[in-house]
Design an enzyme around this catalytic site. Structure first.
Site, PDB file in Angstrom:
ATOM      1  N   ARG A  90       3.814  -6.478   2.988  1.00 26.65           N
ATOM      2  CA  ARG A  90       5.205  -6.803   2.680  1.00 26.65           C
ATOM      3  C   ARG A  90       6.093  -5.572   2.709  1.00 26.65           C
ATOM      4  NH1 ARG A  90       3.882 -11.778  -0.568  1.00 26.65           N
ATOM      5  NH2 ARG A  90       5.798 -12.793  -1.167  1.00 26.65           N
ATOM      6  N   ARG A 124       9.024 -27.134  -4.519  1.00 29.35           N
ATOM      7  CA  ARG A 124       7.607 -26.916  -4.184  1.00 29.35           C
ATOM      8  C   ARG A 124       6.708 -27.181  -5.403  1.00 29.35           C
ATOM      9  NH1 ARG A 124       5.937 -21.403  -1.256  1.00 29.35           N
ATOM     10  NH2 ARG A 124       6.534 -20.362  -3.178  1.00 29.35           N
ATOM     11  N   ARG A 163      13.644 -12.822  -4.883  1.00 23.05           N
ATOM     12  CA  ARG A 163      12.562 -12.690  -3.894  1.00 23.05           C
ATOM     13  C   ARG A 163      13.129 -12.592  -2.477  1.00 23.05           C
ATOM     14  NH1 ARG A 163       9.193 -17.711  -5.628  1.00 23.05           N
ATOM     15  NH2 ARG A 163       7.776 -17.172  -3.941  1.00 23.05           N
TER      16      ARG A 163
HETATM   17  P1  AMP Z   1       3.610 -15.068  -2.772  1.00 27.24           P
HETATM   18  O1  AMP Z   1       2.696 -16.085  -3.335  1.00 27.24           O
HETATM   19  O2  AMP Z   1       3.089 -14.442  -1.513  1.00 27.24           O
HETATM   20  O3  AMP Z   1       5.023 -15.559  -2.611  1.00 27.24           O
HETATM   21  O4  AMP Z   1       3.683 -13.879  -3.840  1.00 27.24           O
HETATM   22  C1  AMP Z   1       4.170 -14.086  -5.147  1.00 27.24           C
HETATM   23  C2  AMP Z   1       4.599 -12.764  -5.761  1.00 27.24           C
HETATM   24  O5  AMP Z   1       3.486 -11.869  -5.816  1.00 27.24           O
HETATM   25  C3  AMP Z   1       5.664 -12.002  -4.975  1.00 27.24           C
HETATM   26  O6  AMP Z   1       6.978 -12.425  -5.291  1.00 27.24           O
HETATM   27  C4  AMP Z   1       5.397 -10.568  -5.434  1.00 27.24           C
HETATM   28  O7  AMP Z   1       5.892 -10.334  -6.745  1.00 27.24           O
HETATM   29  C5  AMP Z   1       3.879 -10.541  -5.504  1.00 27.24           C
HETATM   30  N1  AMP Z   1       3.258 -10.163  -4.210  1.00 27.24           N
HETATM   31  C6  AMP Z   1       2.460 -10.950  -3.420  1.00 27.24           C
HETATM   32  N2  AMP Z   1       2.062 -10.275  -2.338  1.00 27.24           N
HETATM   33  C7  AMP Z   1       2.619  -9.038  -2.424  1.00 27.24           C
HETATM   34  C8  AMP Z   1       2.608  -7.890  -1.593  1.00 27.24           C
HETATM   35  N3  AMP Z   1       1.930  -7.858  -0.432  1.00 27.24           N
HETATM   36  N4  AMP Z   1       3.309  -6.808  -2.006  1.00 27.24           N
HETATM   37  C9  AMP Z   1       3.982  -6.796  -3.180  1.00 27.24           C
HETATM   38  N5  AMP Z   1       4.054  -7.839  -4.002  1.00 27.24           N
HETATM   39  C10 AMP Z   1       3.377  -8.975  -3.630  1.00 27.24           C
END
Ligand code: AMP
Length: 207
Positions: A90, A124, A163
């Site tokens: 990310r 969702r 986000r």
């Molecule tokens: P997601 O389920 O991929 O939307 O991730 C949920 C939350 O986890 C994100 O909003 C971030 O706070 C954290 N997160 C997940 N993957 C990453 C990543 N590769 N780098 C930094 N934070 C992450």
């Protein structure tokens, strides 16, 4: 095909949903940093406690934490012919770190405009037993499953806006980074789940 695939796109683009399809198609295990972090939060580990603050605020968890998780995950034998990354990398430092531990053969970018994202995320719901993802309007769960659905704590409108900001500032620049390496495949994320899955299949079938 040997090597890893990255699923890229804003929150709510359908990465988790499409990941299931790509796992079936390629046999590669899904590596979702979001799922790994949520597991750490529910275990109550130190890492989970640290990550939770960032996640609840809609901010990215620090690169060092994420890179540590990935390096450990890739040591498992099921990762030896490559994995499907979902929600990772990310940031540019994460992508740079990934270069030294995995061979990325394709980055599939699922494109969805911001105004569609809030609607998708706020509606969702997740089945805690299977991890399957539904939407109250666009992809309703069968009645017997509906009762047990949960909403992610960070799927509120306010957190989604943070986000999205983090996505545009820190993550979106990665598209150019991967495009310059000739690895980026863009698909329109606006169709049905089947239509998007088909576009993804078409884009990676020859790699
Ligand atoms: P997601 O389920 O991929 O939307 O991730 C949920 C939350 O986890 C994100 O909003 C971030 O706070 C954290 N997160 C997940 N993957 C990453 C990543 N590769 N780098 C930094 N934070 C992450």
């Amino acid at each position: 095909m040997s090597g890893s695939i990255v699923l890229f796109g804003p929150p709510g683009a359908g990465k988790g949903t499409q990941a299931g399809r790509i796992v079936k198609m390629t046999g590669k295990p899904q590596v979702s940093t979001g799922d790994m972090l949520r597991a750490a939060v529910s275990d109550g580990s130190d890492l989970g406690k640290e990550a939770k603050e960032y996640m609840d605020a809609g901010l990215l968890v620090p690169d060092s934490v994420i890179i540590g998780l990935i390096v450990e995950r890739l040591k498992r034998t099921d990762a030896s012919s490559g994995v499907l990354f979902d929600g990772f990398p990310r940031t540019i430092p994460q992508a740079e770190a990934l270069e030294s531990v995995a061979n990325v053969i394709a980055v599939v970018s699922i494109e969805v405009p911001d105004d569609a994202i809030v609607d998708r995320i706020v509606g969702r719901r997740m089945d805690p037993e299977t991890g399957d993802i539904y939407h109250v309007e666009y992809n309703p769960a069968p009645l017997e499953i509906e009762k047990r659905l949960i909403q992610r704590k960070d799927d509120t409108e306010e957190t989604v806006r943070s986000r999205l900001l983090a996505y545009h500032k820190q993550t979106a620049p990665l598209a150019d980074w991967y495009s310059e390496k000739g690895l980026l495949f863009s698909v329109d994320g606006n169709g049905t789940i089947d239509e998007v899955a088909e576009s993804i299949r078409d884009s990676i079938v020859g790699i």
